[in-house]
Design a protein around this motif. Structure first.
Motif, mmCIF file in Angstrom:
data_model
loop_
_atom_site.group_PDB
_atom_site.id
_atom_site.type_symbol
_atom_site.label_atom_id
_atom_site.label_comp_id
_atom_site.label_asym_id
_atom_site.label_seq_id
_atom_site.Cartn_x
_atom_site.Cartn_y
_atom_site.Cartn_z
ATOM 1 N N GLN A 199 56.137 41.071 32.357
ATOM 2 C CA GLN A 199 56.532 40.575 33.673
ATOM 3 C C GLN A 199 55.338 40.179 34.536
ATOM 4 O O GLN A 199 55.498 39.588 35.595
ATOM 5 N N GLY A 200 54.133 40.546 34.100
ATOM 6 C CA GLY A 200 52.950 40.161 34.856
ATOM 7 C C GLY A 200 52.352 41.253 35.704
ATOM 8 O O GLY A 200 51.547 40.978 36.602
ATOM 9 N N ASN A 201 52.725 42.514 35.457
ATOM 10 C CA ASN A 201 52.127 43.630 36.177
ATOM 11 C C ASN A 201 51.074 44.298 35.307
ATOM 12 O O ASN A 201 51.086 44.181 34.080
ATOM 13 N N CYS A 202 50.153 45.041 35.933
ATOM 14 C CA CYS A 202 49.122 45.701 35.149
ATOM 15 C C CYS A 202 48.505 46.858 35.919
ATOM 16 O O CYS A 202 48.625 46.944 37.148
ATOM 17 N N SER A 203 47.853 47.737 35.197
ATOM 18 C CA SER A 203 47.121 48.850 35.782
ATOM 19 C C SER A 203 45.977 49.170 34.834
ATOM 20 O O SER A 203 46.181 49.304 33.628
ATOM 21 N N GLY A 204 44.771 49.268 35.375
ATOM 22 C CA GLY A 204 43.646 49.538 34.494
ATOM 23 C C GLY A 204 42.384 49.850 35.268
ATOM 24 O O GLY A 204 42.428 50.110 36.477
ATOM 25 N N ARG A 205 41.273 49.822 34.568
ATOM 26 C CA ARG A 205 40.003 50.113 35.213
ATOM 27 C C ARG A 205 38.855 49.435 34.471
ATOM 28 O O ARG A 205 38.952 49.095 33.301
ATOM 29 N N ALA A 206 37.768 49.250 35.214
ATOM 30 C CA ALA A 206 36.535 48.717 34.650
ATOM 31 C C ALA A 206 35.391 49.500 35.281
ATOM 32 O O ALA A 206 35.563 50.133 36.323
ATOM 33 N N THR A 207 34.231 49.477 34.646
ATOM 34 C CA THR A 207 33.079 50.140 35.251
ATOM 35 C C THR A 207 31.898 49.182 35.288
ATOM 36 O O THR A 207 31.791 48.262 34.483
ATOM 37 N N VAL A 208 31.029 49.393 36.255
ATOM 38 C CA VAL A 208 29.824 48.592 36.405
ATOM 39 C C VAL A 208 28.650 49.540 36.573
ATOM 40 O O VAL A 208 28.569 50.256 37.566
ATOM 41 N N LYS A 209 27.751 49.565 35.583
ATOM 42 C CA LYS A 209 26.548 50.384 35.665
ATOM 43 C C LYS A 209 26.843 51.799 36.148
ATOM 44 O O LYS A 209 26.206 52.319 37.056
ATOM 45 N N GLY A 210 27.861 52.416 35.549
ATOM 46 C CA GLY A 210 28.206 53.789 35.897
ATOM 47 C C GLY A 210 29.246 53.900 36.991
ATOM 48 O O GLY A 210 29.785 54.982 37.227
ATOM 49 N N GLY A 211 29.557 52.788 37.678
ATOM 50 C CA GLY A 211 30.577 52.809 38.713
ATOM 51 C C GLY A 211 31.923 52.417 38.136
ATOM 52 O O GLY A 211 32.005 51.767 37.097
ATOM 53 N N THR A 212 32.985 52.816 38.828
ATOM 54 C CA THR A 212 34.334 52.549 38.332
ATOM 55 C C THR A 212 35.158 51.779 39.348
ATOM 56 O O THR A 212 35.104 52.056 40.545
#
Length: 296
Positions: free
Chosen positions: A97-110
């Motif tokens: 349907q086009g929904n999402c939930s997730g995470r990414a990190t950048v140089k130790g940050g989230t």
């Protein structure tokens, strides 16, 4: 990497959104962890199962796998690799349907990401995430401190159709919307940008990915890189994993938890800062219509 461009693009969306608040314009260097697992094979499976791909060419199997994957109701996608010279990674649960939930990190940050409806996209980063982006973009410390103070513990809300930064890929301009990264068919559609990437493939030895029997399809490209697709031989012919080695954009994308129920809800209203109501354009920066600065 030909598969990870859409998946890892979510990480670029994160840094672009923050850059717009800080008056910057570069993308960050992303690294995340977590690998989705696919359903384990049944203990009662026949010891001599019928090959579902008997008589099919490697190219035909690849074509079928992309179609079957696009038709899934839900899937968890984990990607890690290099895109536009940057190390990036992402883990996200996506619905048809086009929904999402997730995470990414950048140089130790989230940074956490949520899209629970057709209208809005939410992102919340921790201090390390924002400082990494500010440093990458050369944002003055005072301005970065103010931005972090205002954003601390809050979700940024932005229109799902807010454009990401335009980039040139394979000679084509890309001005995608943030919300499109949460559409399963759009993620997998990235594999159809250039179908020559999955033509001329050859079958390799069968293997297993997270316990699921899989056929291996490989293609060696003229630039010295190689693409390997792992397609489920048990149940629907879903993609389980795609790996690209060598070349300018090596990386791995893993698909799992197909069609499992996923509940995605927006963050609490008292924790949300609506950028649109503040008259700000995510990723705008100075000179492109955004305020280019967030003051405490």
């Amino acid at each position: 990497m030909w598969v990870s461009r859409k998946v890892l693009g979510i990480a670029v969306v994160c840094t672009t959104a923050v850059a717009g608040l800080a008056g910057c314009g570069k993308d960050g260097d992303n690294k995340a962890k977590g690998v989705s697992e696919a359903t384990k094979p049944s203990a009662t499976a026949s010891p001599t199962p019928v090959d579902p791909f008997a008589g099919m060419t490697a190219d035909a199997i690849a074509e079928k796998a992309v179609g079957v994957t696009k038709a899934a109701n839900t899937v968890k996608v984990s990607g890690a690799g290099i895109s536009d010279g940057e190390q990036m990674a992402i883990e996200v649960a996506v619905t048809r349907q086009g929904n999402c939930s997730g995470r990414a990190t950048v140089k130790g940050g989230t940074a956490h990401l949520i899209k629970a409806d057709a209208k809005s996209f939410y992102m919340k980063g921790d201090e390390k995430f924002y400082r990494a982006v500010a440093k990458e973009d050369g944002t003055p410390k005072r301005q970065a401190d103010a931005m972090i103070e205002v954003l601390k513990g809050r979700w940024m809300k932005m229109p799902a159709d807010a454009p990401t930064k335009s980039k040139k890929r394979r000679g084509k301009a890309s001005g995608d919307d943030m919300g499109q990264f949460c559409v399963l068919s759009d993620l997998v559609a990235g594999m159809d940008d250039d179908k020559s990437d999955r033509t001329g493939m050859t079958k390799g030895a069968d293997t297993a990915v997270a316990g699921v029997p899989a056929v291996t399809l490989t293609k060696k490209k003229s630039d010295g890189s190689a693409v390997t697709m792992y397609v489920a031989k048990q149940g629907p012919a879903h993609l389980l994993k795609v790996v690209e080695t060598g070349g300018d954009e090596p990386g791995t994308v893993t698909f799992g938890d197909y069609d499992k129920p996923v509940t995605i809800t927006p963050p609490p209203a008292d924790q949300v800062m609506d950028l649109e109501k503040l008259g700000m354009k995510p990723g705008g920066g100075s000179g492109s219509g955004g305020t280019g600065e967030l003051k405490a």
